[in-house]
Design a protein around this motif. Structure first.
Motif, PDB file in Angstrom:
ATOM      1  N   CYS A  24       0.848  -1.200   0.000  1.00  0.00           N
ATOM      2  CA  CYS A  24       0.000   0.000   0.000  1.00  0.00           C
ATOM      3  C   CYS A  24       0.883   1.250   0.000  1.00  0.00           C
ATOM      4  O   CYS A  24       1.759   1.380   0.859  1.00  0.00           O
ATOM      5  N   CYS A  27       0.111   3.222   3.645  1.00  0.00           N
ATOM      6  CA  CYS A  27       0.467   2.719   4.981  1.00  0.00           C
ATOM      7  C   CYS A  27       1.488   1.596   4.926  1.00  0.00           C
ATOM      8  O   CYS A  27       1.933   1.117   5.969  1.00  0.00           O
ATOM      9  N   CYS A  59      -6.387  -1.577   0.120  1.00  0.00           N
ATOM     10  CA  CYS A  59      -5.537  -1.969   1.243  1.00  0.00           C
ATOM     11  C   CYS A  59      -6.470  -2.266   2.412  1.00  0.00           C
ATOM     12  O   CYS A  59      -7.185  -1.370   2.868  1.00  0.00           O
ATOM     13  N   CYS A  62      -5.665   0.074   5.657  1.00  0.00           N
ATOM     14  CA  CYS A  62      -6.023   1.496   5.834  1.00  0.00           C
ATOM     15  C   CYS A  62      -7.234   1.907   4.995  1.00  0.00           C
ATOM     16  O   CYS A  62      -7.662   3.049   5.063  1.00  0.00           O
ATOM     17  N   VAL A  64      -7.653   2.438   1.814  1.00  0.00           N
ATOM     18  CA  VAL A  64      -7.502   3.203   0.575  1.00  0.00           C
ATOM     19  C   VAL A  64      -7.619   2.252  -0.630  1.00  0.00           C
ATOM     20  O   VAL A  64      -7.173   1.094  -0.557  1.00  0.00           O
TER      21      VAL A  64
HETATM   22 ZN    ZN Z   1      -2.857   1.084   3.322  1.00  0.00          ZN
END
Ligand code: ZN
Length: 340
Positions: A24, A27, A59, A62, A64
């Protein structure tokens, strides 16, 4: 206007050196899941096939959604030469159209009010505006605080030239490949306009912002699209437009919060303007702490399935043969609901 032959040549060159994120980009999480959808280049003749699939992934750490396949940093300058053409940015001409300048100026008044209300601005500050358009916010800050040192960066030559006309000598070229500050200036405030949605390496860009801010300095992000709202079925901000190929991260409040807190910032205020997110964050005084808050991490993990579910429903409609028809009937139904 550039010819389609030029476009074919340029996009073939860019497509030949695409890269793929291993983790990712926000993160560093490796718990990734594919979420299929085409990007908006599918509708444009002359674009090389190698640019049409962004290989979107979510991801699960997190939340996203990001373009896992993206342009290599070396090809970003060429890619951004085509930004105005591919995304129909008609305002990227000199002099910029009056309605563009007026809209930016009105927006700048709102932003200035927001920053002033939160006590962020004071005389003698050193301020940077990343993606500063034609310098509208910097001009308003200068009116109130003539002794501030003001730096700005923008993609478009037309905007930079216009800002120089207004006496903003500190405005220069924004490097689309990654945030770069011209010198070793330490900033009190950095304002970023829609930067993390476009960023090729958001975690690295945030670290550059961290390094450029004084300890305790303020970072203000605005115009970051809230994709939870954008994809929310029946929501008032549901959007029919295709995925902009220049948008590498499809962020939500949770994923942006993980990015900021993990990168050494404390969030002081968050708000929305329509479906755009605004975050006011302060650079922590201590060095970067990567063991960011457990509650923030948990909220992001919980947001991921919702993000995926909404996105996939949206993507199914977007990729459907009947997209045009579904869009018209849905908009009609919405209009009729408003009437009754
Ligand atoms: Zn992430």
């Amino acid at each position: 206007m550039a010819s389609s032959t030029d476009l074919a040549v340029a996009t073939a060159e860019i497509a030949a050196c695409m890269t793929e994120c291993e983790a990712c980009p926000c993160c560093g999480g490796r718990d990734l899941e594919a979420v299929a959808c085409r990007n908006d280049l599918n509708a444009i003749d002359g674009v090389n096939d190698g640019m049409r699939d962004s290989f979107y992934h979510v991801c699960l750490d997190c939340s996203v959604i990001f373009a896992r396949r993206r342009q290599s940093l070396a090809s970003v300058p060429l890619f951004y030469q085509w930004f105005a053409h591919l995304e129909r940015r008609d305002y990227a001409v000199y002099p910029p159209p009056q309605n563009y300048i007026q809209a930016k100026s009105a927006g700048a008044r709102t932003l200035l009010g927001y920053l002033a209300d939160r006590g962020v601005l004071s005389p003698g500050m050193t301020i940077a505006h990343v993606r500063c358009d034609a310098g509208s916010l910097l001009m308003r800050i200068r009116e109130q605080f003539p002794d501030c040192t003001l730096h700005g960066y923008d993609y478009f030559e037309s905007n930079i030239r216009y800002a120089h006309d207004q006496g903003l000598d500190g405005v220069g070229q924004l490097d689309a490949a990654g945030i770069k500050f011209a010198d070793g200036t330490a900033y009190d405030l950095i304002v970023c306009n829609h930067i993390f949605t476009h960023s090729f390496d958001p975690a690295a860009d945030l670290q550059k912002l961290y390094a450029a801010l004084k300890p305790g300095g303020v970072l203000f992000l605005y115009n970051e699209v809230d994709h939870l709202l954008r994809f929310q079925p029946k929501g008032r901000f549901y959007q029919w437009v295709a995925l902009n190929n220049f948008h590498k991260q499809l962020l939500s409040p949770a994923s942006l919060e993980v990015l900021l807190t993990r990168g050494g910032f404390s969030i002081e205020d968050r708000s929305h303007r329509n479906f755009y997110m605004q975050f006011l964050a302060r650079r922590n005084v201590a060095t970067v702490d990567t063991s960011y808050d457990a509650a923030v991490a948990l909220a992001a993990r919980e947001a991921a399935p919702v993000m995926v579910r909404n996105f996939q429903r949206w993507a199914t409609v977007q990729d459907s043969r009947f997209h045009g028809l579904i869009k018209i009937t849905s908009k009609l139904r919405k209009a009729l609901r408003r009437e009754s």
